[in-house]
Structure formats: C-alpha cells, structure tokens
Design a protein around this motif. Sequence first.
Motif, PDB file in Angstrom:
ATOM      1  N   ILE A  82       0.814  -1.217   0.000  1.00 12.77           N
ATOM      2  CA  ILE A  82       0.000   0.000   0.000  1.00 12.77           C
ATOM      3  C   ILE A  82       0.848   1.269   0.000  1.00 12.77           C
ATOM      4  CG2 ILE A  82      -1.876  -1.196   1.175  1.00 12.77           C
ATOM      5  CD1 ILE A  82      -1.102   0.261   3.726  1.00 12.77           C
ATOM      6  N   GLY A  83       2.160   1.125   0.131  1.00 11.36           N
ATOM      7  CA  GLY A  83       3.036   2.291   0.014  1.00 11.36           C
ATOM      8  C   GLY A  83       3.633   2.453  -1.365  1.00 11.36           C
ATOM      9  N   SER A  84       3.312   1.535  -2.257  1.00 14.46           N
ATOM     10  CA  SER A  84       3.873   1.574  -3.607  1.00 14.46           C
ATOM     11  C   SER A  84       3.377   2.783  -4.383  1.00 14.46           C
ATOM     12  CB  SER A  84       3.501   0.289  -4.354  1.00 14.46           C
ATOM     13  OG  SER A  84       3.786   0.390  -5.725  1.00 14.46           O
ATOM     14  N   SER A  85       4.234   3.313  -5.231  1.00 13.70           N
ATOM     15  CA  SER A  85       3.842   4.453  -6.065  1.00 13.70           C
ATOM     16  C   SER A  85       2.755   4.062  -7.057  1.00 13.70           C
ATOM     17  CB  SER A  85       5.066   4.990  -6.814  1.00 13.70           C
ATOM     18  OG  SER A  85       5.639   3.983  -7.630  1.00 13.70           O
ATOM     19  N   ILE A  86       2.764   2.824  -7.539  1.00 15.39           N
ATOM     20  CA  ILE A  86       1.719   2.388  -8.461  1.00 15.39           C
ATOM     21  C   ILE A  86       0.389   2.279  -7.730  1.00 15.39           C
ATOM     22  CG2 ILE A  86       1.008   0.595 -10.079  1.00 15.39           C
ATOM     23  CD1 ILE A  86       3.860  -0.094 -10.558  1.00 15.39           C
ATOM     24  N   TRP A  87       0.420   1.781  -6.487  1.00 17.33           N
ATOM     25  CA  TRP A  87      -0.798   1.701  -5.699  1.00 17.33           C
ATOM     26  C   TRP A  87      -1.407   3.091  -5.497  1.00 17.33           C
ATOM     27  CZ3 TRP A  87      -4.092  -1.822  -3.543  1.00 17.33           C
ATOM     28  CH2 TRP A  87      -4.896  -1.388  -2.503  1.00 17.33           C
ATOM     29  N   VAL A  88      -0.587   4.068  -5.190  1.00 20.39           N
ATOM     30  CA  VAL A  88      -1.072   5.437  -5.020  1.00 20.39           C
ATOM     31  C   VAL A  88      -1.636   5.968  -6.334  1.00 20.39           C
ATOM     32  CG1 VAL A  88      -0.382   7.800  -4.470  1.00 20.39           C
ATOM     33  CG2 VAL A  88       0.495   5.902  -3.099  1.00 20.39           C
ATOM     34  N   LEU A 376      12.513  -3.715 -12.242  1.00 23.29           N
ATOM     35  CA  LEU A 376      12.322  -2.779 -13.353  1.00 23.29           C
ATOM     36  C   LEU A 376      10.845  -2.477 -13.577  1.00 23.29           C
ATOM     37  CD1 LEU A 376      14.877  -4.188 -15.971  1.00 23.29           C
ATOM     38  CD2 LEU A 376      15.091  -2.086 -14.645  1.00 23.29           C
ATOM     39  N   ALA A 377      10.008  -3.514 -13.550  1.00 30.38           N
ATOM     40  CA  ALA A 377       8.585  -3.342 -13.859  1.00 30.38           C
ATOM     41  C   ALA A 377       7.864  -2.501 -12.828  1.00 30.38           C
ATOM     42  CB  ALA A 377       7.909  -4.711 -13.975  1.00 30.38           C
ATOM     43  N   GLY A 378       8.354  -2.508 -11.591  1.00 30.38           N
ATOM     44  CA  GLY A 378       7.659  -1.791 -10.543  1.00 30.38           C
ATOM     45  C   GLY A 378       8.122  -0.373 -10.327  1.00 30.38           C
ATOM     46  N   ASN A 379       9.237   0.031 -10.949  1.00 34.23           N
ATOM     47  CA  ASN A 379       9.724   1.377 -10.671  1.00 34.23           C
ATOM     48  C   ASN A 379      10.373   2.021 -11.877  1.00 34.23           C
ATOM     49  OD1 ASN A 379      11.655   3.512  -9.627  1.00 34.23           O
ATOM     50  ND2 ASN A 379      10.632   2.983  -7.717  1.00 34.23           N
ATOM     51  N   SER A 482      17.160   1.477  -6.826  1.00 28.67           N
ATOM     52  CA  SER A 482      15.888   1.547  -6.095  1.00 28.67           C
ATOM     53  C   SER A 482      15.487   0.214  -5.480  1.00 28.67           C
ATOM     54  CB  SER A 482      14.758   2.023  -7.036  1.00 28.67           C
ATOM     55  OG  SER A 482      14.657   1.171  -8.153  1.00 28.67           O
ATOM     56  N   GLY A 483      16.008  -0.887  -6.000  1.00 31.66           N
ATOM     57  CA  GLY A 483      15.563  -2.206  -5.544  1.00 31.66           C
ATOM     58  C   GLY A 483      15.872  -2.493  -4.097  1.00 31.66           C
ATOM     59  N   VAL A 512      13.096   9.870 -13.878  1.00 32.35           N
ATOM     60  CA  VAL A 512      11.634   9.907 -13.883  1.00 32.35           C
ATOM     61  C   VAL A 512      11.130  11.299 -13.524  1.00 32.35           C
ATOM     62  CG1 VAL A 512       9.550   8.988 -12.805  1.00 32.35           C
ATOM     63  CG2 VAL A 512      11.439   7.452 -13.368  1.00 32.35           C
ATOM     64  N   VAL A 513      11.759  11.951 -12.542  1.00 29.86           N
ATOM     65  CA  VAL A 513      11.313  13.277 -12.122  1.00 29.86           C
ATOM     66  C   VAL A 513      11.492  14.285 -13.250  1.00 29.86           C
ATOM     67  CG1 VAL A 513      11.832  15.209 -10.595  1.00 29.86           C
ATOM     68  CG2 VAL A 513      11.632  12.922  -9.662  1.00 29.86           C
ATOM     69  N   ILE A 514      12.646  14.270 -13.892  1.00 29.10           N
ATOM     70  CA  ILE A 514      12.892  15.222 -14.976  1.00 29.10           C
ATOM     71  C   ILE A 514      11.932  14.971 -16.134  1.00 29.10           C
ATOM     72  CG2 ILE A 514      14.582  15.951 -16.696  1.00 29.10           C
ATOM     73  CD1 ILE A 514      16.762  15.450 -14.641  1.00 29.10           C
TER      74      ILE A 514
END
Length: 715
Positions: A82-88, A376-379, A482-483, A512-514
């Motif tokens: 529930i803390g995942s960026s994809i979940w959000v 890779l797939a998650g971030n 990130s892993g 990703v931010v840029i």
Amino acid sequence: MSRLRKLLPPLNFITIHYVYFLIVPLISSVVFWGSSNPRASISYVDSLFLVTSAMTEAGLNTVNLSQMTTWQQVLLWLLIIIGSSIWVSIWTVLVRKHAFEARFQEIVRKERKRSLERRSASLTLPPITRRLRTLGRSRTGQDGGDGIPSWEQHPAINLPVISRPSDRRLVSAIVPPQQDSDIRASGSFTHAHSVGVAADVTPASGITDAEERDTGASTATEHIVFADDLRSGARSTSIAPSGTTAQRHLSSTDTAVNPRSYLRGHKVGRNGQFHGLTSEEREELGGTEYRALKLLSIIVPLYFFLWQFLGCISLGAWIANNQPGPALENAISPWWNGIFNGVSAFNNSGMSVLDANMIPYGSSYFVLIIMGLMILAGNTAYPVFLRFILWGSLKLLKWVTYENDLVEWKETLEYILKYPRRVYTNLFPSRQTYWLVFMLFVLNGTDWVAFEVLNLGNSSLEQIPLGSRIIDGLFQALAVRSGGFYVVSIPTLFIGLQVLYVIMMYISVYPVVITMRHSNVYEERSLGIYGEDALYSDSLTRSISRGQSSSKSQSLSRMIRAAFAEWYGVGAAPDQREESRISFISHQIRGQLSHDLWWLVLAVLLIMIIETKHFLEDPVTYSVFNVVFEVVSAYGCVGISIGFPNAAYSFSGGLYPGSKLVLCAVMIRGRHRGLPVALDRAVRLPSDDMHIVEEEDHIRRSMSVRRPSLDDMDI
C-alpha cells in the motif's frame, strides 16, 4: 484563524499524500509493537522505524525480520504494497474518475430539475393554448420531404434541450447508469448522437397519450447510458413512447461538432496543452479524458496485481522445489520467502525475510532474473512497460478488427499514447519515453560495468565463478538504484564502488522526475516561471497571497511556499524562460540539488551530533561516510546499507533512538521527492477553471516568447 489558515498548506494531492504517509505508519506502528513476541521485545522506536521503512519502500531494517512473528512479517508485507507508487497512482486515477462522474451527475440533477419546471409550466397552460402551440409542429412533421429524418415525423416526441452547451455533451459522455435507478435528464438527440449515447425515454405515470399529443411536450424521463457501439458513422437512440419502440439512426451530418476537431495541430501547444477550443470541443475533450481514465482504471490495477501474482508464484515455486535451505534455516517457509521477496522486489523495498538478504541466491539465475525484471517493472521501467502494453494493445486491436469496429477503444488508446500526461502521472510521450529508456541503459550499464571493473583484485569476489559474478553484477546494478537488495556484502566491496553507489542512490529518481516535469501540461506554472513577475503571476499565487495586509505576513507566506514548494506546485527557480531541453534538464538538476541537499546535510549533522559517543568509541564503524551512506539510502528510498559488524540488520540498527527518528523523517521526505507537483494535470480534480488556467498558460508562453530580455534593451 484566517491568518493561520493562510499559513497552512493547501488541500491537494501532495498534502493528502503526506497525511497518508504520516497517519498509516503511526497507526500500524502501534499494532506492530503490540504484536511482538515476547511482548515489547521490539521497542516502539524500532517498530515505528520498520513500518515507516516498509511504507516508504526504503527497506532499511533495525531488527532481523526472521526474529519477528509471522503476523509482523505479514504487516510489513501489506505496508510495502500500500506504500507503492503504483498503488497510489491507482487511487489517483479512481478518485479523478469518480470526480468526473460526480460532477456530471450533479449537472444531470440540475438539468432534470429545470426540465421538470418547464414541463410543469407547460401543463398549466389552457388546452386551447397547448393545441395552438403544437399546430405548427404537427404540420412540419407531416411534410417529411425536406430531408428531415423519419423519426422527426412523430409529433408526439419533442424532448427539451439541455440549456448549456458545456453541460450537454459531457453529461451524456460521462454519467454511467445507476444501480438502483437510471440518471434522468433532458437532452437533444443531436447531442446524443455526437457523443454516442443511447437515450431510453418512457412516459411518466399519470399523463395520457392524448395529453402528450396535445401539449407536444414530452413528459417522459430520459435514461442516459453508454452506447454499446460507438462509431463515427451512425448512432442509435431507442424511444419508447406510449409502449412503443422506434430506432433512430443518425447520420454523421447531424453531429454538432467533429469529435476530433480538438486534435488539430494549431490548437495543440507544448506538452499537450489545448488552447483556443470552442465549448463543444472542450466537451469532447473532457469526455475523451474521462474514457481514458476509465480505461486506465482497469489496465493499471491489472498490471499491478498480475506482475506481483505471477512473480511471487514463480519465485515461491522455484525456491520451494530447488533451494529451500536458506529459508528453512531462518525458520521461514520457502513459499513465503518467494512471495515476500517478490512483492518487495516489485515495489522496490529491498526488505527480505532472510537475514542474509539475496546472498544465498547469488548463483540462482532464475531467482535473480525474475526479481530483476520485477524491480524494473515496478519502478524505473514502469512507464516504459506500461506504454508498451498500451501501444501493443492498440496495434493488436487494429490488426484483428475492422476499421469501424471498437472505434471508441482505439481512439481512447490513441489519445492516451499521444497526450499521456493529461491523464496519468507515470506515462510519458514517445520522445520522453525513449529518453527514459536511454537513461535506463546508461545508469544501469554504468553500475554493471563498475561492479565488474572496480572490484578487480577483490578477494571476496574472485572466488565467485565468472558466470555468477556477471549475473550478480547485473542484479546489483538493477537493485542499487531503487531495488534495495544486495547479492554480495556491501562492506566487502572496494570503496570506489561504494562511493558510486551513494551517487546512484541519490540520483535514482532523477530520470523519472525530470521526464515528469518536462512532460507536465502546466510546465510553466510547475517551474514557477511566473512566480516573481507581477505581470505574469499565476492565479494560484494570487489566491494564496490574497488578503494579506501586511508585508510581514506576505514575506512569511513566501518563505513557507519556498520551503514546501511542491505543495503549491511551484518549482525552485523564480524565473526561467529558456526553452531548450538541455537548459530545462540543467535547471531541474539545479533545482533538485538545492531542494534536497539541505535535507541531507541537516540529517547527517543531527545524526553525527547524536552519535558522538558511539563515534568516540568506534570511529571506524560510526564514520561519517557510513552515516552519509545510510542517510542517502534512506532519502533515496533504496534500502542498501553498509551494515553493522556481526549483525545482519542495517547500519541503522546500531544507532541511538534519536538517530532512528531522524531517519524516519528522512525516509518520509525522500518518498515525496519524486511526486508530480500540485499543479500537475494528472493529479488535479476536474473543475470549471481548468480550461481557463490552460488558456492563461498559452497566453503567458506566447507573451514571454515575444517579450524582449533586459540584455536586448538599451538602458
């Protein structure tokens, strides 16, 4: 209270995100602490640190997970999900989709009320007046030879039209049927045709057929639902007056507006900004964006759950059948080991129920490859994979269907691929996606090569077979950004590689931010281009500063907005008008550095002050570099740690409680540095002023481009 309210952050995506990541760890830490066995064997500070680390995907642990109860491990596992960026992002899409529906359901209710008032007024007229009002209309219906469609020859059907153009098309395109009763509203059939909806009209009770024919005004209620087949050539509308049904086929000439007219080149600005649109085109655009959200609300959750389900099952099955020993030595089920590691890999947490993390699987190619793909797939590659899925789906639809089949799905997919940042945060146009792929290869390739080259002569790694060492280097390169997993002990690596890892952990979020900033629809506002210019100051800044009477309160408000810039959607630079991509990227890097470094410096300073006694007793273990490594890992939400001597947990486990609390704050702050700004179109709820803001941005850009610089002026 009014002055205090002005000092508080506004209610938007960023502030809600902060509240979510503050409230959930506080509640779950109490549950985690109370679940210890024996009771209170894990201190509350450690409990708070662990749940915060799991929730923010930092992955640092002050206690070995193998020493926890099964429920505590499950709790951390749930927090990782529930803390995942994809979940959000899933909930962001669902909330925006619901906001669209709620907004236009309200429009339907208002229009229904207006329609009922008009009908009531019509029914109060004397019979002779009603008959005279319908006389001309009945004669027109009997002509039938002026190109009028056959369905218009029925004088008993005369539906009132929704009054405002901005309400008509969006209502029919967006409002879905209710479970208990259909949304009812009055609308024109030309409107129904233009958006592809089916209107089912039945007479209201208590009104006779004769009265309907006499008044010429329909006393029916219209049930607005989505049409099953939306095509540009024809639409159908079913009418059931007086117990009969008739099919109305409308030709494309009846459409009030070309459904793709808002995609004309001269009306599309930079980063998918639409300007100069008519009200009808804005309506079509809103309906298309709603359908895009509806499609993403299906695809993104499927992506999120299928990757984890298939990955966890494959890892659990392989470990249980091929290498169950490491899990059994830690009193852990091999299946649970695979499931926990799979979720941790996809969500980029780095936590593992094994004390040795991934070291026991250094020669297990299947485990390392599957977990590497999930990382890779998650971030880092999530935007790339998601765009490939959408692109492949569109190609497949075009290949297996005729041109006029599933037109709505095709147009929606095309819209998402062409203007992704209008509907989703982590989906980018093709050019930015290619740039992201390029940076993915550059950064991961650098880490991979550095692992092999900078460790030449390292006795700890030379004993590993060459094939395993190559795979280990690839996995470590994927995990270091990130892993959070490690397949070799970090302290055994040469110092040069450790320093490189610090740099990579810090810049892990930059690509990703840029890309997110560069593809933002409200790019100028998010960068704060107009923040210091009174002539070009945006409406958000004006609304924040409006009503501040004293210069002192204005200065305080500006300081707060500068300290928490992402709350207001304003970037770090007050004035930046350069248009080239290189200057944009350099500006973003400078802004990110100035925004991050003071957090890191302050955290390192506080921890070194708190750990003075430890440093005096053991300056090697509690060196400044080890503290910097841990702080950067926490801020980057990576999870790799130098470790603690004679212990399997992170370096944080040997710090005082005060230092752990500082790291908790660092993890929460670091979790929010890669988010879209508050003005990002992909996180804003639909409102009446969104198109006004977009038009203002276009005007400001045009004026700023034509505006001469001070260097070109003679002073």
